[in-house]
Design a protein around this motif. Structure first.
Motif, PDB file in Angstrom:
ATOM      1  N   VAL A  87       5.652  -2.533  11.512  1.00  0.00           N
ATOM      2  CA  VAL A  87       5.344  -1.843  10.267  1.00  0.00           C
ATOM      3  C   VAL A  87       4.290  -0.772  10.514  1.00  0.00           C
ATOM      4  O   VAL A  87       3.608  -0.769  11.542  1.00  0.00           O
ATOM      5  N   GLU A  88       4.199   0.143   9.579  1.00  0.00           N
ATOM      6  CA  GLU A  88       3.108   1.100   9.575  1.00  0.00           C
ATOM      7  C   GLU A  88       1.946   0.504   8.781  1.00  0.00           C
ATOM      8  O   GLU A  88       2.143  -0.366   7.935  1.00  0.00           O
ATOM      9  N   ILE A  89       0.750   0.995   9.076  1.00  0.00           N
ATOM     10  CA  ILE A  89      -0.454   0.509   8.409  1.00  0.00           C
ATOM     11  C   ILE A  89      -1.126   1.666   7.667  1.00  0.00           C
ATOM     12  O   ILE A  89      -1.283   2.760   8.213  1.00  0.00           O
ATOM     13  N   ALA A  90      -1.523   1.406   6.440  1.00  0.00           N
ATOM     14  CA  ALA A  90      -2.373   2.334   5.692  1.00  0.00           C
ATOM     15  C   ALA A  90      -3.729   1.670   5.528  1.00  0.00           C
ATOM     16  O   ALA A  90      -3.807   0.490   5.173  1.00  0.00           O
ATOM     17  N   ALA A  91      -4.790   2.414   5.801  1.00  0.00           N
ATOM     18  CA  ALA A  91      -6.125   1.811   5.750  1.00  0.00           C
ATOM     19  C   ALA A  91      -7.183   2.898   5.652  1.00  0.00           C
ATOM     20  O   ALA A  91      -6.873   4.095   5.655  1.00  0.00           O
ATOM     21  N   GLU A  92      -8.422   2.449   5.546  1.00  0.00           N
ATOM     22  CA  GLU A  92      -9.559   3.354   5.604  1.00  0.00           C
ATOM     23  C   GLU A  92     -10.454   2.938   6.756  1.00  0.00           C
ATOM     24  O   GLU A  92     -10.610   1.735   7.021  1.00  0.00           O
ATOM     25  N   VAL A  93     -11.029   3.916   7.433  1.00  0.00           N
ATOM     26  CA  VAL A  93     -11.949   3.629   8.530  1.00  0.00           C
ATOM     27  C   VAL A  93     -13.251   4.395   8.309  1.00  0.00           C
ATOM     28  O   VAL A  93     -13.273   5.435   7.641  1.00  0.00           O
ATOM     29  N   VAL A  94     -14.308   3.851   8.865  1.00  0.00           N
ATOM     30  CA  VAL A  94     -15.607   4.518   8.829  1.00  0.00           C
ATOM     31  C   VAL A  94     -15.826   5.144  10.203  1.00  0.00           C
ATOM     32  O   VAL A  94     -15.876   4.438  11.214  1.00  0.00           O
ATOM     33  N   VAL A  95     -15.920   6.463  10.229  1.00  0.00           N
ATOM     34  CA  VAL A  95     -16.065   7.190  11.492  1.00  0.00           C
ATOM     35  C   VAL A  95     -17.521   7.620  11.655  1.00  0.00           C
ATOM     36  O   VAL A  95     -18.048   8.413  10.863  1.00  0.00           O
TER      37      VAL A  95
END
Length: 206
Positions: A92-100
């Protein structure tokens, strides 16, 4: 074990930052842009991403943080690699948020303090109360993340805070919560030292 074959039309699932952190293979910090200092820009950038079936970032868009730091954050996160996600036996594909994290140069007001990235800071957290969400804010339905700069003493207690990004109605609530956080003391050469870091405070209904 071998991965299942790729899907022609893969499903996309939303995962939390905590889950995504366990999927990271490698990551790169963002470089501080030359023109950012003139705009007094600092802190991490929150980026919305999509990860393809191979664990590579196929889409990235800045969601929060100083705009001048956005392109550098996106350039960095596009080089991150993740373990491919499997759900119910299918890729599957993943949708998310990351802190860069952006490699901020030492600022005059931070001189003498160790700069701690967000991952390390979170790993040192002993306690971190959630921000309040009082009725006068709830009635507006405004919610979201606030990025707070935290000055931490040698005892691991927060000495001072300053919100650097977030909705004006939420910043004081986030600052109050961040000021009550307690960390395992940060050390340099095994000696506790004062530090500066950034906390992401989610101000929303509990």
């Amino acid at each position: 074990p071998a991965l299942p074959p790729k899907e022609k039309s893969p499903a996309r699932i939303l995962v939390s930052r905590e889950v995504l952190a366990k999927m990271i293979i490698s990551k790169k910090a963002a470089e501080y842009p030359p023109d950012a200092a003139a705009k007094n820009a600092e802190g991490p950038v929150i980026v919305s991403i999509v990860i393809d079936q191979d664990g590579l970032v196929s889409f990235a868009k800045e969601r929060q943080g100083f705009a001048v730091l956005g392109p550098s954050a996106i350039a960095a996160v596009n080089q991150w690699k993740f373990h491919p996600a499997i759900y119910q036996g299918k890729r599957v594909e993943i949708a998310a948020e990351v802190v860069v994290d952006v490699q901020v140069p030492v600022r005059p007001e931070d001189s003498g303090r160790m700069l701690i990235d967000t991952d390390t800071a979170e790993a040192h957290l002993l306690s971190s109360p959630k921000p309040d969400y009082p009725g006068d804010v709830a009635i507006t339905r405004i919610q979201g993340d606030v990025i707070v700069k935290c000055y931490v003493g040698t005892d691991g207690k927060v000495q001072k805070v300053k919100a650097i990004s977030g909705h004006p109605m939420l910043t004081k609530l986030a600052e109050t919560a961040a000021s009550k956080a307690v960390y395992t003391p940060f050390t340099k050469d095994a000696v506790p030292t004062e530090a500066v870091t950034y906390a992401i405070e989610p101000v929303k209904p509990r």
